[in-house]
Design an enzyme around this catalytic site. Structure first.
Site, short mmCIF file in Angstrom:
data_model
loop_
_atom_site.label_atom_id
_atom_site.label_comp_id
_atom_site.label_asym_id
_atom_site.label_seq_id
_atom_site.Cartn_x
_atom_site.Cartn_y
_atom_site.Cartn_z
CD GLU A 92 -32.11 -17.15 -33.92
OE1 GLU A 92 -32.11 -17.79 -34.98
OE2 GLU A 92 -31.35 -17.39 -32.98
CB CYS A 124 -28.19 -17.73 -30.21
SG CYS A 124 -29.40 -18.93 -30.68
CB THR A 165 -33.31 -27.97 -29.01
OG1 THR A 165 -33.48 -27.86 -30.42
CG2 THR A 165 -32.56 -29.25 -28.71
CG HIS A 246 -26.17 -20.09 -26.99
ND1 HIS A 246 -27.46 -19.65 -26.76
CD2 HIS A 246 -26.24 -20.89 -28.10
CE1 HIS A 246 -28.26 -20.15 -27.69
NE2 HIS A 246 -27.54 -20.91 -28.51
CE LYS A 255 -23.32 -32.89 -26.79
NZ LYS A 255 -22.89 -34.05 -27.55
P1 HMG Z 1 -30.48 -36.08 -32.33
O1 HMG Z 1 -29.92 -36.59 -33.63
O2 HMG Z 1 -31.91 -36.37 -32.08
O3 HMG Z 1 -29.77 -36.64 -31.07
O4 HMG Z 1 -30.18 -34.50 -32.32
P2 HMG Z 1 -28.51 -37.63 -30.93
O5 HMG Z 1 -28.86 -38.95 -31.52
O6 HMG Z 1 -27.24 -36.93 -31.36
O7 HMG Z 1 -28.55 -37.78 -29.34
C1 HMG Z 1 -28.35 -36.69 -28.53
C2 HMG Z 1 -27.67 -37.19 -27.27
O8 HMG Z 1 -28.56 -38.02 -26.53
C3 HMG Z 1 -26.43 -38.07 -27.56
O9 HMG Z 1 -25.45 -37.75 -26.59
C4 HMG Z 1 -26.94 -39.48 -27.32
O10 HMG Z 1 -25.93 -40.40 -26.95
C5 HMG Z 1 -27.91 -39.23 -26.17
P3 HMG Z 1 -24.06 -37.04 -27.06
O11 HMG Z 1 -23.44 -37.92 -28.06
O12 HMG Z 1 -24.49 -35.72 -27.70
O13 HMG Z 1 -23.31 -36.86 -25.81
N1 HMG Z 1 -28.91 -40.29 -26.04
C6 HMG Z 1 -29.31 -40.77 -24.84
N2 HMG Z 1 -28.94 -40.47 -23.57
C7 HMG Z 1 -29.57 -41.15 -22.56
N3 HMG Z 1 -30.50 -42.11 -22.77
C8 HMG Z 1 -30.88 -42.43 -24.01
C9 HMG Z 1 -30.29 -41.75 -25.12
N4 HMG Z 1 -30.43 -41.81 -26.45
C10 HMG Z 1 -29.59 -40.92 -27.00
N5 HMG Z 1 -31.81 -43.38 -24.21
C11 HMG Z 1 -29.58 -32.29 -31.73
C12 HMG Z 1 -29.75 -33.73 -31.23
C13 HMG Z 1 -29.14 -31.39 -30.60
C14 HMG Z 1 -28.52 -32.27 -32.84
C15 HMG Z 1 -30.95 -31.83 -32.30
O14 HMG Z 1 -31.86 -31.71 -31.24
C16 HMG Z 1 -30.89 -30.51 -33.06
O15 HMG Z 1 -30.64 -30.48 -34.27
N6 HMG Z 1 -31.12 -29.33 -32.37
C17 HMG Z 1 -31.08 -28.02 -33.01
C18 HMG Z 1 -29.67 -27.55 -33.29
C19 HMG Z 1 -28.92 -27.22 -32.01
O16 HMG Z 1 -29.46 -26.99 -30.96
N7 HMG Z 1 -27.58 -27.12 -32.13
C20 HMG Z 1 -26.74 -26.74 -31.00
C21 HMG Z 1 -25.49 -25.95 -31.44
S1 HMG Z 1 -25.87 -24.60 -32.52
C22 HMG Z 1 -26.44 -23.33 -31.46
O17 HMG Z 1 -26.27 -23.40 -30.29
C23 HMG Z 1 -27.15 -22.19 -32.09
C24 HMG Z 1 -28.66 -22.22 -31.97
O18 HMG Z 1 -29.05 -21.89 -30.67
C25 HMG Z 1 -29.30 -21.29 -32.99
C26 HMG Z 1 -28.85 -19.85 -33.06
O19 HMG Z 1 -27.69 -19.47 -32.93
O20 HMG Z 1 -29.72 -19.07 -33.39
C27 HMG Z 1 -29.23 -23.61 -32.27
#
Ligand code: HMG
Length: 403
Positions: A92, A124, A165, A246, A255
């Site tokens: 991609e 992906c 990420t 993935h 998860k």
């Molecule tokens: P965010 O808003 O920064 O993180 O985004 P959050 O506030 O949701 O926290 C993440 C986790 O860290 C949470 O745990 C918190 O509790 C924990 P969860 O509720 O998820 O179990 N946390 C802590 N843990 C320990 N100590 C601490 C602490 N503070 C918080 N102090 C997000 C996170 C992944 C959403 C962001 O990084 C993002 O937008 N990433 C890009 C999108 C993505 O990867 N999505 C995944 C699914 S889609 C997919 O897989 C396709 C993709 O690969 C693309 C494609 O297909 O081409 C992305």
């Protein structure tokens, strides 16, 4: 019918990375959020002399010229394989809207012209689309092999939630009859539905993600394909020795996996969890490589788990935003361990140069731009382990070469 599947598998990731604890410090975030909450320790950084073509070519050379030269940056000396009838790149991060990156790679690695070269896109999921198409091709073209490359650079932007990420790298696989590593079982379950969880407009070099929504969709798609697959294939989790996911970040797969782990007894659950941890070891250090992430997980599992046996069934959940999910399985083949390169793969990760966050930001903000201007690639950050390099864009043409 002869078994068809993965005969060899290898990967390449650029020779530069950042420590995510250092990134957390600079961004004012608790480092545990990245290492525990997200499940990432390090992140590969691609300088502008590396793109999906150079990374894909580096991975492809390893699996095609399978020998002591695996670790070498020298051009292969063996004779050209003339039974590769299909080259597919799943990506991609395409470098041209028209010409397939498979053709650039084909030229760099010197394959016979008597083959079909194409590029597949669905976020992906592209690597899996390539693998499935390659299996179909090999089944209908006896004696032919296919080369599948999944190559990507994941970019979200400095200071964005997605930054932790990001990642970069390529996985290459040779698909053949009577494969040495993994026979892909014919029954698979795919599910497609148009959603806007993540996308990248054609004029942009970084993706847009609806973070939490995308994670919910990932889990939802997994449950849909798992439930249907297990009902129709008549398999339960007890029939699986391991599951690969993935891995946009390593906590994501767990998860989804957690939602079905309760269906097996505690001993089986412990083993599946332990093997999940083996499958994420490389991704923790590389980050998301989009189309190749699932296959980097397979490589990590095979390199890091010594308890798997021939005949074991491995499950795979592939997810590409937009979105497509697919559940499929493979059976480990006799002698699969002899076809792996665990020591080399570990070296590939250990022998990278750590960038400080300032250097990373400079590299990140100086990519080859999406513009018609001439542009020279950053040769200061060259990786001697990759024989291939993007030199420049001149008169709107990408110029690759060897270093
Ligand atoms: P965010 O808003 O920064 O993180 O985004 P959050 O506030 O949701 O926290 C993440 C986790 O860290 C949470 O745990 C918190 O509790 C924990 P969860 O509720 O998820 O179990 N946390 C802590 N843990 C320990 N100590 C601490 C602490 N503070 C918080 N102090 C997000 C996170 C992944 C959403 C962001 O990084 C993002 O937008 N990433 C890009 C999108 C993505 O990867 N999505 C995944 C699914 S889609 C997919 O897989 C396709 C993709 O690969 C693309 C494609 O297909 O081409 C992305």
């Amino acid at each position: 019918m002869a078994a068809v599947g993965i005969d060899s598998i290898g990967f390449y990731t650029p020779g530069f990375y950042i420590d995510l604890r250092e990134l957390a410090e600079v961004r004012g975030v608790d480092p545990d959020k990245y290492s525990i909450g997200i499940g990432q320790d390090e992140q590969a950084v691609a300088p502008s002399n590396q793109d999906i073509v150079t990374m894909g070519a580096a991975a492809a050379v390893k699996v095609l010229y399978y020998s002591a030269q695996y670790c070498s940056a020298q051009p292969p000396r063996q004779s050209q394989p003339d039974d590769i009838g299909l080259v597919i790149v799943g990506t991609e991060s395409g470098v041209d809207a028209s010409k397939a990156s498979a053709l650039f790679i084909h030229g760099l690695i010197g394959l016979s012209s008597w083959c079909r070269c194409i590029e597949i896109k669905e976020a992906c999921f592209g690597g899996t689309a390539g693998l499935m198409s390659a299996c179909d091709y090999v089944r209908t073209h006896p004696g032919k092999r296919a080369l599948v490359i999944a190559s990507d650079i994941a970019r979200y932007g400095l200071g964005t939630p997605g930054e932790v990420t990001q990642g970069a790298g390529a996985v290459a696989m040779v698909v053949s009859e009577d494969p040495h590593i993994l026979a892909i079982e014919p029954y698979t379950t795919a599910y497609s539905h148009s959603i806007s969880d993540f996308w990248r407009p054609v004029y942009a070099d970084s993706a847009i993600a609806r973070g939490r929504y995308s994670t919910e969709q990932y889990i939802g798609f997994f449950r849909k394909v798992w439930d249907r697959f297990s009902a129709e294939a008549g398999l339960t989790l007890d029939d699986f020795a391991a599951m690969c996911f993935h891995l946009p970040y390593t906590k994501m797969g767990m998860k989804a996996f957690s939602s079905i782990l309760g269906t097996v007894g505690s001993e089986a659950r412990g083993q599946l969890e332990q093997r999940y941890h083996s499958s994420i070891a490389y991704s923790r250090r590389v980050g998301n490589i989009y189309s190749g992430s699932l296959y980097l997980g397979l490589l990590s599992l095979l390199d890091n788990d010594q308890s798997l046996d021939p005949g074991d069934r491995i499950g795979f959940f592939s997810y590409g935003s937009g979105a497509v999910g697919e559940l499929f399985t493979g059976i480990l083949q006799p002698g699969f361990g002899a076809r792996l390169h665990a020591r080399h793969n570990k070296k590939l990760l250990d022998q990278r140069h750590k960038l400080d966050i300032n250097e990373y930001e400079q590299i990140f903000t100086n990519p080859i731009p999406y513009s018609s201007e001439d542009s020279t690639a950053d040769i200061k950050h060259a990786d001697p382990r990759n024989p291939f390099i993007l030199k420049e864009v001149k008169d709107q043409e990408r110029i690759y070469g060897r270093q």
